[in-house]
Design an enzyme around this catalytic site. Structure first.
Site, PDB file in Angstrom:
ATOM      1  N   GLN A  34       0.830  -1.209   0.000  1.00 23.32           N
ATOM      2  CA  GLN A  34       0.000   0.000   0.000  1.00 23.32           C
ATOM      3  C   GLN A  34       0.864   1.259   0.000  1.00 23.32           C
ATOM      4  OE1 GLN A  34      -2.269  -0.956   3.519  1.00 23.32           O
ATOM      5  NE2 GLN A  34      -0.411  -1.394   4.657  1.00 23.32           N
ATOM      6  N   HIS A  65      -8.861   3.115  19.659  1.00 16.67           N
ATOM      7  CA  HIS A  65      -8.059   2.045  20.258  1.00 16.67           C
ATOM      8  C   HIS A  65      -8.646   1.555  21.580  1.00 16.67           C
ATOM      9  CE1 HIS A  65      -4.640   3.622  17.585  1.00 16.67           C
ATOM     10  NE2 HIS A  65      -5.079   2.489  17.089  1.00 16.67           N
ATOM     11  N   ASP A  89       0.100   0.075  13.649  1.00 20.69           N
ATOM     12  CA  ASP A  89       0.521   1.284  14.378  1.00 20.69           C
ATOM     13  C   ASP A  89       0.776   0.995  15.858  1.00 20.69           C
ATOM     14  OD1 ASP A  89      -2.095   1.695  15.849  1.00 20.69           O
ATOM     15  OD2 ASP A  89      -2.808   1.961  13.798  1.00 20.69           O
ATOM     16  N   ASP A 140       0.297 -12.770   6.787  1.00 16.12           N
ATOM     17  CA  ASP A 140      -1.086 -12.497   6.407  1.00 16.12           C
ATOM     18  C   ASP A 140      -2.019 -12.968   7.534  1.00 16.12           C
ATOM     19  OD1 ASP A 140      -3.602 -14.044   4.871  1.00 16.12           O
ATOM     20  OD2 ASP A 140      -3.191 -12.010   4.207  1.00 16.12           O
ATOM     21  N   ASP A 158      -8.254  -5.444  13.731  1.00 19.82           N
ATOM     22  CA  ASP A 158      -8.058  -3.997  13.550  1.00 19.82           C
ATOM     23  C   ASP A 158      -7.616  -3.773  12.111  1.00 19.82           C
ATOM     24  OD1 ASP A 158      -7.465  -1.319  13.754  1.00 19.82           O
ATOM     25  OD2 ASP A 158      -5.632  -1.599  14.908  1.00 19.82           O
ATOM     26  N   SER A 159      -8.553  -3.968  11.194  1.00 22.65           N
ATOM     27  CA  SER A 159      -8.199  -3.953   9.775  1.00 22.65           C
ATOM     28  C   SER A 159      -8.349  -2.560   9.175  1.00 22.65           C
ATOM     29  CB  SER A 159      -9.108  -4.915   9.013  1.00 22.65           C
ATOM     30  OG  SER A 159     -10.447  -4.448   9.082  1.00 22.65           O
ATOM     31  N   THR A 160      -7.740  -2.394   7.998  1.00 26.20           N
ATOM     32  CA  THR A 160      -8.038  -1.216   7.190  1.00 26.20           C
ATOM     33  C   THR A 160      -9.427  -1.410   6.578  1.00 26.20           C
ATOM     34  OG1 THR A 160      -6.882  -2.293   5.363  1.00 26.20           O
ATOM     35  CG2 THR A 160      -5.616  -0.717   6.657  1.00 26.20           C
TER      36      THR A 160
END
Length: 278
Positions: A34, A65, A89, A140, A158-160
């Site tokens: 990305q 969070h 992050d 993955d 906690d995905s995009t």
């Protein structure tokens, strides 16, 4: 001559943008997976952007969070082993490690460059990644979950957004793999986008999880930099119901958003959201 202003716009829907003033471009990279940028903004401080979408900012990251970490960790009575899928992050790991009973927290992140950039430029968020109870695994998330059975008390997804590398994290076979990866009384939470802009996704995910887990709950929080500000999280639990916990224990940890009174209120859904998941 007037100084030129720089503005960043995230296209949150085909017809809507979120725009903020940039004072500095701190870092940019094209990773294997990305486009990554860390920007200094006037309003929200440092901001992590992946593929043009805001992931987190210094000013409002605590909202997200705390909600994605503490709701499941207080719902489970003894969460010793926890996995975070995504979340490079490090903010979710930071919140998880506020719970003394957690013996090990695994960060399963596909993109090592997100972790490295966060450690270097966002220490306020990534500060717990070097904790001895944290272990980072670069792989993955779907592969990791499907290869491990009966391993975790809590899994946090906690995905995009559901594009690019995260698409499979919103699919039914992934939730089945999560079920099998959890211990017999395990539970999981996923971020499930905005009830204003992603109603079909929320409906599909809720019913996929409901077909697999005995207890399924949707809860909402407010994250100013996310599309619409109103954000949903969906929990699938084998045994424990977040509406039946002793909320007094929440006082033992230091938070800025989440508290005992808020816990149950998170699950009180506006009528239009109730209708989405009917």
């Amino acid at each position: 001559m007037a100084e030129m202003e720089l503005w960043f716009t995230e296209q949150q829907t085909p017809d809507l943008g979120f725009t903020c003033k940039i004072t500095k471009t701190i870092y940019t990279a094209k990773t294997k997976y990305q486009d990554l940028a860390i920007l200094e903004t006037k309003q929200f401080g440092k901001m992590l952007v992946l593929d043009g979408a805001v992931q987190t900012t210094i000013v409002d990251e605590f909202c997200y969070h705390e909600l994605i970490a503490h709701v499941p960790l207080f719902t489970h009575p003894n969460p010793k082993k926890v996995a975070v899928i995504g979340g490079g992050d490090g903010g979710v790991i930071r919140e998880i490690l506020k719970h003394e009973e957690v013996e090990k927290a695994y960060l399963i992140e596909i993109d090592q460059e997100v972790i490295e950039a966060s450690k270097k430029y966002l220490p306020e968020i990534s500060c717990a990644l070097d904790d001895k109870r944290a272990e980072v695994i670069i792989t993955d998330g779907i592969k990791f979950v499907s290869e491990n059975k009966n391993m975790f008390d809590v899994i946090i997804v906690d995905s995009t957004d559901p594009v690019g590398p995260a698409v499979g994290l919103f699919e039914s076979n992934f939730y089945q793999a999560v079920y099998e990866c959890l211990k017999e009384d395990g539970l999981f939470v996923a971020q499930t986008e905005s009830p204003f802009y992603d109603q079909d996704l929320i409906r599909n995910v809720f019913h996929s999880i409901k077909s697999i887990f005995p207890i399924t709950r949707l809860y909402l929080g407010f994250i100013p930099t996310y599309p619409s500000g109103l954000w949903s999280f969906t929990m699938g639990s084998k045994k424990y119901d977040p509406l039946e916990i002793d909320t007094s224990k929440i006082k033992r940890i230091d938070t800025r958003y989440y508290n005992p009174e808020l816990h149950k209120a998170l699950f009180a859904l506006p009528t239009f959201v109730q209708k989405i998941i009917e």
